[in-house]
Design a protein around this motif. Sequence first.
Motif, PDB file in Angstrom:
ATOM      1  N   ALA A  92       0.826  -1.205   0.000  1.00 17.45           N
ATOM      2  CA  ALA A  92       0.000   0.000   0.000  1.00 17.45           C
ATOM      3  C   ALA A  92       0.862   1.257   0.000  1.00 17.45           C
ATOM      4  N   TRP A  96       0.634   3.994  -3.049  1.00 18.85           N
ATOM      5  CA  TRP A  96       0.356   5.403  -2.746  1.00 18.85           C
ATOM      6  C   TRP A  96       1.507   6.288  -3.213  1.00 18.85           C
ATOM      7  N   ALA A 108      -3.094   3.278 -10.353  1.00 18.07           N
ATOM      8  CA  ALA A 108      -3.582   3.092  -8.981  1.00 18.07           C
ATOM      9  C   ALA A 108      -4.846   2.237  -8.970  1.00 18.07           C
ATOM     10  N   ARG A 109      -5.734   2.482  -9.902  1.00 17.58           N
ATOM     11  CA  ARG A 109      -6.976   1.693  -9.959  1.00 17.58           C
ATOM     12  C   ARG A 109      -6.675   0.229 -10.296  1.00 17.58           C
ATOM     13  N   ARG A 111      -4.093  -1.442  -9.516  1.00 17.90           N
ATOM     14  CA  ARG A 111      -3.433  -2.093  -8.379  1.00 17.90           C
ATOM     15  C   ARG A 111      -4.317  -2.147  -7.139  1.00 17.90           C
ATOM     16  N   TRP A 112      -5.478  -1.514  -7.202  1.00 16.11           N
ATOM     17  CA  TRP A 112      -6.311  -1.341  -6.025  1.00 16.11           C
ATOM     18  C   TRP A 112      -6.778  -2.673  -5.449  1.00 16.11           C
ATOM     19  N   LYS A 116      -6.143  -3.820  -1.605  1.00 19.30           N
ATOM     20  CA  LYS A 116      -7.256  -4.143  -0.701  1.00 19.30           C
ATOM     21  C   LYS A 116      -7.082  -5.525  -0.092  1.00 19.30           C
ATOM     22  N   GLY A 161      -2.934   3.191   2.753  1.00 22.77           N
ATOM     23  CA  GLY A 161      -4.107   2.564   2.168  1.00 22.77           C
ATOM     24  C   GLY A 161      -5.348   3.417   2.311  1.00 22.77           C
ATOM     25  N   LEU A 164      -5.090   6.247  -0.192  1.00 22.27           N
ATOM     26  CA  LEU A 164      -5.345   5.748  -1.540  1.00 22.27           C
ATOM     27  C   LEU A 164      -6.819   5.431  -1.732  1.00 22.27           C
ATOM     28  N   ALA A 165      -7.445   4.840  -0.724  1.00 23.62           N
ATOM     29  CA  ALA A 165      -8.871   4.524  -0.795  1.00 23.62           C
ATOM     30  C   ALA A 165      -9.704   5.782  -0.999  1.00 23.62           C
ATOM     31  N   LEU A 168      -9.421   7.115  -4.478  1.00 24.92           N
ATOM     32  CA  LEU A 168     -10.115   6.289  -5.459  1.00 24.92           C
ATOM     33  C   LEU A 168     -11.612   6.154  -5.158  1.00 24.92           C
ATOM     34  N   ASP A 170     -13.211   4.864  -2.658  1.00 20.24           N
ATOM     35  CA  ASP A 170     -13.592   3.554  -2.138  1.00 20.24           C
ATOM     36  C   ASP A 170     -13.137   3.471  -0.681  1.00 20.24           C
TER      37      ASP A 170
END
Length: 341
Positions: A92, A96, A108-109, A111-112, A116, A161, A164-165, A168, A170
Amino acid sequence: MITREHVLQTALSIAAIQEDDGGVPWPEGHVDAWNHVECLMAMSVAGLADEVERGYAWLEAHQREDGSWPMKLVAGEAVELGGETNHAAYVAVGAWHDLLVTGDLDNARRRWGMVKAALDYVVDLQTPRGEIVWERDAQGRPSGYALLTGCSSIHQGLRSGVLLADRLDDPQPHWELAADRLAGTLQNTPEAFADKSRFSMDWYYPVLGGAVRGDLALDLLDKEWDAFVVPGLGIRCVSDQPWVTGAETCELVLALDAVGDRERAERLFADMQHLRHEDGSYWTGWQFANLKHFPHERSGYTAAAVILAADALFGFTPGAGLFRDIPVSGQTHPFQYGKRA
């Protein structure tokens, strides 16, 4: 001062050891996810996009169904099957950091899902007290203890994380809750962790990973300064051996920079440059009683730590504040680090 040209030369020394499948090995030949990610971060700073992409493809290829990676892989085959929590969490941090450096939301999407799964693996191994045990073994059994250095790094992974969430769209509030609980344990419950206090990493990692900041962090760094810092050379890996190591020195540089102590950060960074090889790679360490490089190797992870420290100090990329800008939990109790029950 290390220039952009120096950084590129050092990053190319990492690229030179990257294997055909994208893995970046230790000098003895195995790959683990933590050191691999650190090397990808360094190559990202230098703009080696193809090498970084190959490295993330390696991570995707070797992530297991539970979200973890084997502890060690050689030539793409797992040789130690346990899954370390700090290895999983550092993915993570890498994802990031890569977004900060490149601004590439598409990467990034992509690898999301990997991130997760990795962080959900990590939080599943948090104890009721708040620490996160260091591994799940090959039979799927959680370890009976946690490591201070590993949990400090996990704290940064969880915070990365969450950031990054949010970027994105999420949100993962359970990661933020886990990070808050872990930070409280790192700040106030030293008995939660196995005693590895002879290692310098156990000294500065609570600051590096963002769990301890402000005056408490400065007090912590001052407390063991004389035990580990060797003026003119860097810092000891362990307090009872005449051996300084480049990676640990650069991590302490990052910790000092994160709390605003630029003077000591820059001095230590300059001190460790005696480990630089003419090709831009870095010797792992120096045994200053025998006056020999020890071990007799130049390691990708040492070169990576140098690049990350250089970026923090000299601002080569938008990711320069990666360690400086970790969100901090409220420190509501007197800091008890080093006082064991």
